[in-house]
Design an enzyme around this catalytic site. Structure first.
Site, PDB file in Angstrom:
ATOM      1  N   GLY A   9       0.831  -1.212   0.000  1.00 37.95           N
ATOM      2  CA  GLY A   9       0.000   0.000   0.000  1.00 37.95           C
ATOM      3  C   GLY A   9       0.860   1.254   0.000  1.00 37.95           C
ATOM      4  O   GLY A   9       2.095   1.187   0.019  1.00 37.95           O
ATOM      5  N   GLN A  10       0.198   2.406  -0.015  1.00 39.78           N
ATOM      6  CA  GLN A  10       0.908   3.699   0.019  1.00 39.78           C
ATOM      7  C   GLN A  10       1.847   3.766   1.220  1.00 39.78           C
ATOM      8  O   GLN A  10       3.026   4.085   1.113  1.00 39.78           O
ATOM      9  CB  GLN A  10      -0.072   4.850   0.216  1.00 39.78           C
ATOM     10  CG  GLN A  10      -1.037   5.174  -0.845  1.00 39.78           C
ATOM     11  CD  GLN A  10      -1.619   6.561  -0.562  1.00 39.78           C
ATOM     12  OE1 GLN A  10      -0.942   7.566  -0.770  1.00 39.78           O
ATOM     13  NE2 GLN A  10      -2.837   6.620  -0.077  1.00 39.78           N
ATOM     14  N   ALA A  62      -5.228  -2.423   4.982  1.00 41.08           N
ATOM     15  CA  ALA A  62      -6.607  -2.001   5.225  1.00 41.08           C
ATOM     16  C   ALA A  62      -7.384  -2.072   3.924  1.00 41.08           C
ATOM     17  O   ALA A  62      -6.806  -1.987   2.833  1.00 41.08           O
ATOM     18  CB  ALA A  62      -6.653  -0.566   5.754  1.00 41.08           C
ATOM     19  N   THR A  64      -9.460   0.182   1.831  1.00 41.28           N
ATOM     20  CA  THR A  64      -9.499   1.652   1.852  1.00 41.28           C
ATOM     21  C   THR A  64     -10.441   2.270   0.814  1.00 41.28           C
ATOM     22  O   THR A  64     -10.403   3.485   0.605  1.00 41.28           O
ATOM     23  CB  THR A  64      -8.081   2.227   1.644  1.00 41.28           C
ATOM     24  OG1 THR A  64      -7.556   1.716   0.420  1.00 41.28           O
ATOM     25  CG2 THR A  64      -7.151   1.877   2.785  1.00 41.28           C
ATOM     26  N   THR A 103      -8.307   6.013  11.095  1.00 39.40           N
ATOM     27  CA  THR A 103      -8.717   7.084  10.184  1.00 39.40           C
ATOM     28  C   THR A 103      -9.530   8.200  10.851  1.00 39.40           C
ATOM     29  O   THR A 103     -10.240   7.956  11.836  1.00 39.40           O
ATOM     30  CB  THR A 103      -9.562   6.476   9.041  1.00 39.40           C
ATOM     31  OG1 THR A 103     -10.085   7.510   8.220  1.00 39.40           O
ATOM     32  CG2 THR A 103     -10.742   5.665   9.580  1.00 39.40           C
ATOM     33  N   ASP A 104      -9.461   9.377  10.253  1.00 37.55           N
ATOM     34  CA  ASP A 104     -10.317  10.510  10.652  1.00 37.55           C
ATOM     35  C   ASP A 104     -11.791  10.221  10.362  1.00 37.55           C
ATOM     36  O   ASP A 104     -12.661  10.870  10.939  1.00 37.55           O
ATOM     37  CB  ASP A 104      -9.876  11.784   9.904  1.00 37.55           C
ATOM     38  CG  ASP A 104      -9.830  11.611   8.384  1.00 37.55           C
ATOM     39  OD1 ASP A 104      -9.663  10.465   7.910  1.00 37.55           O
ATOM     40  OD2 ASP A 104      -9.948  12.625   7.666  1.00 37.55           O
ATOM     41  N   TYR A 127     -17.023   2.237   5.596  1.00 41.09           N
ATOM     42  CA  TYR A 127     -15.562   2.217   5.796  1.00 41.09           C
ATOM     43  C   TYR A 127     -15.226   2.687   7.211  1.00 41.09           C
ATOM     44  O   TYR A 127     -14.497   2.011   7.943  1.00 41.09           O
ATOM     45  CB  TYR A 127     -14.885   3.117   4.755  1.00 41.09           C
ATOM     46  CG  TYR A 127     -13.427   3.450   5.053  1.00 41.09           C
ATOM     47  CD1 TYR A 127     -12.423   2.506   4.873  1.00 41.09           C
ATOM     48  CD2 TYR A 127     -13.066   4.718   5.513  1.00 41.09           C
ATOM     49  CE1 TYR A 127     -11.084   2.817   5.154  1.00 41.09           C
ATOM     50  CE2 TYR A 127     -11.741   5.039   5.785  1.00 41.09           C
ATOM     51  CZ  TYR A 127     -10.758   4.086   5.607  1.00 41.09           C
ATOM     52  OH  TYR A 127      -9.438   4.391   5.887  1.00 41.09           O
ATOM     53  N   LYS A 131     -13.490   0.602  10.303  1.00 37.36           N
ATOM     54  CA  LYS A 131     -12.237   1.039  10.948  1.00 37.36           C
ATOM     55  C   LYS A 131     -12.451   1.247  12.452  1.00 37.36           C
ATOM     56  O   LYS A 131     -11.571   0.934  13.265  1.00 37.36           O
ATOM     57  CB  LYS A 131     -11.724   2.331  10.304  1.00 37.36           C
ATOM     58  CG  LYS A 131     -11.249   2.189   8.861  1.00 37.36           C
ATOM     59  CD  LYS A 131      -9.998   1.340   8.689  1.00 37.36           C
ATOM     60  CE  LYS A 131      -8.743   1.999   9.240  1.00 37.36           C
ATOM     61  NZ  LYS A 131      -7.535   1.169   8.956  1.00 37.36           N
TER      62      LYS A 131
HETATM   63  N1  LIG Z   1      -5.648   6.605   2.096  1.00 37.73           N
HETATM   64  C1  LIG Z   1      -6.128   7.526   2.929  1.00 37.73           C
HETATM   65  O1  LIG Z   1      -6.477   8.651   2.520  1.00 37.73           O
HETATM   66  C2  LIG Z   1      -6.252   7.235   4.405  1.00 37.73           C
HETATM   67  C3  LIG Z   1      -6.855   8.191   5.245  1.00 37.73           C
HETATM   68  C4  LIG Z   1      -6.940   7.916   6.618  1.00 37.73           C
HETATM   69  C5  LIG Z   1      -6.452   6.722   7.110  1.00 37.73           C
HETATM   70  N2  LIG Z   1      -5.892   5.814   6.266  1.00 37.73           N
HETATM   71  C6  LIG Z   1      -5.404   4.554   6.837  1.00 37.73           C
HETATM   72  O2  LIG Z   1      -4.012   4.488   6.607  1.00 37.73           O
HETATM   73  C7  LIG Z   1      -3.612   3.109   6.474  1.00 37.73           C
HETATM   74  C8  LIG Z   1      -2.768   2.947   5.229  1.00 37.73           C
HETATM   75  O3  LIG Z   1      -3.583   3.303   4.112  1.00 37.73           O
HETATM   76  P1  LIG Z   1      -3.008   3.389   2.630  1.00 37.73           P
HETATM   77  O4  LIG Z   1      -3.443   4.700   2.079  1.00 37.73           O
HETATM   78  O5  LIG Z   1      -1.567   3.022   2.612  1.00 37.73           O
HETATM   79  O6  LIG Z   1      -3.894   2.251   1.938  1.00 37.73           O
HETATM   80  P2  LIG Z   1      -3.665   1.494   0.570  1.00 37.73           P
HETATM   81  O7  LIG Z   1      -2.705   2.220  -0.279  1.00 37.73           O
HETATM   82  O8  LIG Z   1      -5.025   1.168   0.049  1.00 37.73           O
HETATM   83  O9  LIG Z   1      -2.957   0.148   1.041  1.00 37.73           O
HETATM   84  C9  LIG Z   1      -3.590  -0.819   1.789  1.00 37.73           C
HETATM   85  C10 LIG Z   1      -2.889  -2.117   1.533  1.00 37.73           C
HETATM   86  O10 LIG Z   1      -3.481  -3.115   2.358  1.00 37.73           O
HETATM   87  C11 LIG Z   1      -3.617  -4.272   1.584  1.00 37.73           C
HETATM   88  N3  LIG Z   1      -4.653  -5.135   2.144  1.00 37.73           N
HETATM   89  C12 LIG Z   1      -5.996  -4.992   2.089  1.00 37.73           C
HETATM   90  N4  LIG Z   1      -6.592  -6.010   2.728  1.00 37.73           N
HETATM   91  C13 LIG Z   1      -5.599  -6.810   3.195  1.00 37.73           C
HETATM   92  C14 LIG Z   1      -5.570  -8.025   3.895  1.00 37.73           C
HETATM   93  N5  LIG Z   1      -6.707  -8.649   4.261  1.00 37.73           N
HETATM   94  N6  LIG Z   1      -4.382  -8.572   4.217  1.00 37.73           N
HETATM   95  C15 LIG Z   1      -3.226  -7.973   3.833  1.00 37.73           C
HETATM   96  N7  LIG Z   1      -3.183  -6.829   3.143  1.00 37.73           N
HETATM   97  C16 LIG Z   1      -4.363  -6.254   2.817  1.00 37.73           C
HETATM   98  C17 LIG Z   1      -3.973  -3.780   0.209  1.00 37.73           C
HETATM   99  O11 LIG Z   1      -3.745  -4.784  -0.730  1.00 37.73           O
HETATM  100  P3  LIG Z   1      -4.682  -4.880  -2.046  1.00 37.73           P
HETATM  101  O12 LIG Z   1      -4.381  -3.640  -2.832  1.00 37.73           O
HETATM  102  O13 LIG Z   1      -4.246  -6.142  -2.675  1.00 37.73           O
HETATM  103  O14 LIG Z   1      -6.105  -4.886  -1.551  1.00 37.73           O
HETATM  104  C18 LIG Z   1      -3.029  -2.594   0.078  1.00 37.73           C
HETATM  105  O15 LIG Z   1      -1.773  -3.003  -0.425  1.00 37.73           O
HETATM  106  C19 LIG Z   1      -4.913   2.309   6.496  1.00 37.73           C
HETATM  107  O16 LIG Z   1      -5.152   1.827   7.791  1.00 37.73           O
HETATM  108  C20 LIG Z   1      -5.981   3.324   6.151  1.00 37.73           C
HETATM  109  O17 LIG Z   1      -7.249   2.955   6.673  1.00 37.73           O
HETATM  110  C21 LIG Z   1      -5.768   6.042   4.929  1.00 37.73           C
END
Ligand SMILES: NC(=O)c1ccc[n+]([C@@H]2O[C@H](COP(=O)([O-])OP(=O)(O)OC[C@H]3O[C@@H](n4cnc5c(N)ncnc54)[C@H](OP(=O)(O)O)[C@@H]3O)[C@@H](O)[C@H]2O)c1
Length: 302
Positions: A9-10, A62, A64, A103-104, A127, A131
């Site tokens: 992920g990111q 997560a 997302t 998350t917010d 979502y 969370k």
């Molecule tokens: N993105 C935002 O704007 C945002 C805002 C607030 C909080 N957050 C939180 O920040 C954290 C990191 O988010 P991010 O932006 O890095 O998300 P992301 O880019 O969507 O990455 C999430 C990663 O988790 C993997 N994943 C999903 N389900 C899984 C599972 N069951 N087992 C193992 N891996 C799994 C996904 O794989 P696949 O792609 O194969 O599904 C993806 O590689 C998360 O907890 C998110 O809720 C994000």
């Protein structure tokens, strides 16, 4: 070593990159992708912990997709509630500390001013609900946890709002972006550095367990964020389409998002001495880096 789940992920990719950059002074880090270990699979989680014997686990995995979660409710539950619960349980057995990211969007957005960790949560969508349930599951399963709520995450890796705006700025004559939702854009670089700075203190067993907010400094709207991105890329691309402010009602989405999800990050700063950089500085830096890399690649191909 630090074991990261959700390594593709990111945030997962940024954690690996930042750990490599600071390899000499930090704890080694291994990042597992979903195909290495699905956090919703109890056996896979146990096997990963047994194989790597980490000193600390970071859950960057997560589900997302905020809008799709309204229909893919069970997938969101597996990724955001069941997965974190299994991970926290598996860490609790050998006493391994867990940093879990939330998350917010656990807040309903009706507060005036930034949210504190002690404010009541009331998610408005599937979502956010999943969370919130994940947070509760982590707290119940492993007392040695730090939950970090963050917001509006963007960076060099994966998909995010900043990259979408760059694509639209390159192809559209006008961008129409919501101007009545307020929040704190957070760079993965700032978040990863914060996590890697906290990690040794948790490994040392310092009594700092609990829930924290960590997000980019300052508050804006999606329109403000988009305007900054377009302005930062303009000198490099020569493109400067107008960014028009619209309302949430003008851009209906399946999930209802909070009108205000700004996070107060003072508790994190008090505990760990770290604050994120102003969102404007990080937006400019990352926009310039991404556009320069793209232009460099195009020049190389030509
Ligand atoms: N993105 C935002 O704007 C945002 C805002 C607030 C909080 N957050 C939180 O920040 C954290 C990191 O988010 P991010 O932006 O890095 O998300 P992301 O880019 O969507 O990455 C999430 C990663 O988790 C993997 N994943 C999903 N389900 C899984 C599972 N069951 N087992 C193992 N891996 C799994 C996904 O794989 P696949 O792609 O194969 O599904 C993806 O590689 C998360 O907890 C998110 O809720 C994000």
């Amino acid at each position: 070593m630090i074991l990261v789940f959700g390594g593709n992920g990111q945030l997962g990719q940024e954690l690996a990159a930042q750990a490599r950059a600071s390899a000499a002074r930090s704890v080694p880090l291994v990042a597992l992708s979903r195909s290495d270990a699905d956090i919703a699979d109890a056996d896979a989680v146990r096997r990963a912990l047994a194989a790597h014997k980490p000193l600390l686990v970071v859950n960057a995995a997560a589900y997302t997709k905020v809008d799709l979660a309204e229909t893919e409710v069970e997938a969101a539950r597996q990724g955001n509630e069941i997965g974190p619960k299994l991970l926290a349980q598996a860490c609790a057995e050998p006493g391994v500390p867990l940093i879990h990211i939330s998350t917010d969007y656990v807040f309903d957005g009706t507060k005036t001013g930034p949210y504190l960790e002690t404010d009541p949560i009331a998610p408005t969508g599937s979502y956010g609900c999943s969370k919130a349930a994940g947070e509760a599951a982590v707290r119940a399963a492993n007392p040695r946890h730090v939950i970090i709520r963050t917001a509006w995450v963007y960076g060099a890796f994966g998909n995010n709002f900043l990259k979408t705006m760059l694509r639209l700025a390159a192809t559209r004559d006008e961008l129409r972006v919501v101007a009545d939702q307020h929040g704190c854009p957070t760079s993965t670089a700032d978040l990863a550095v914060a996590i890697l700075s906290v990690a040794p203190r948790l490994i040392a067993g310092e009594d700092v367990w609990g829930t924290y907010h960590f997000a980019g400094a300052g508050v804006t709207t999606w329109h403000g964020f988009a305007s900054r991105i377009v302005a930062a890329q303009a000198p490099l691309t020569g493109r400067s389409p107008p960014v028009t402010a619209i309302t949430t009602a003008d851009y209906p989405t399946p999930a209802r998002r909070p009108a205000n999800s700004a996070l107060d990050c003072a508790k994190f700063a008090r505990a760990f001495g770290i604050r994120a950089r102003p969102w404007e500085d990080e937006t400019d830096r990352i926009t310039r880096a991404l556009v320069s890399a793209q232009l460099g690649k195009a020049a190389h191909v030509a």
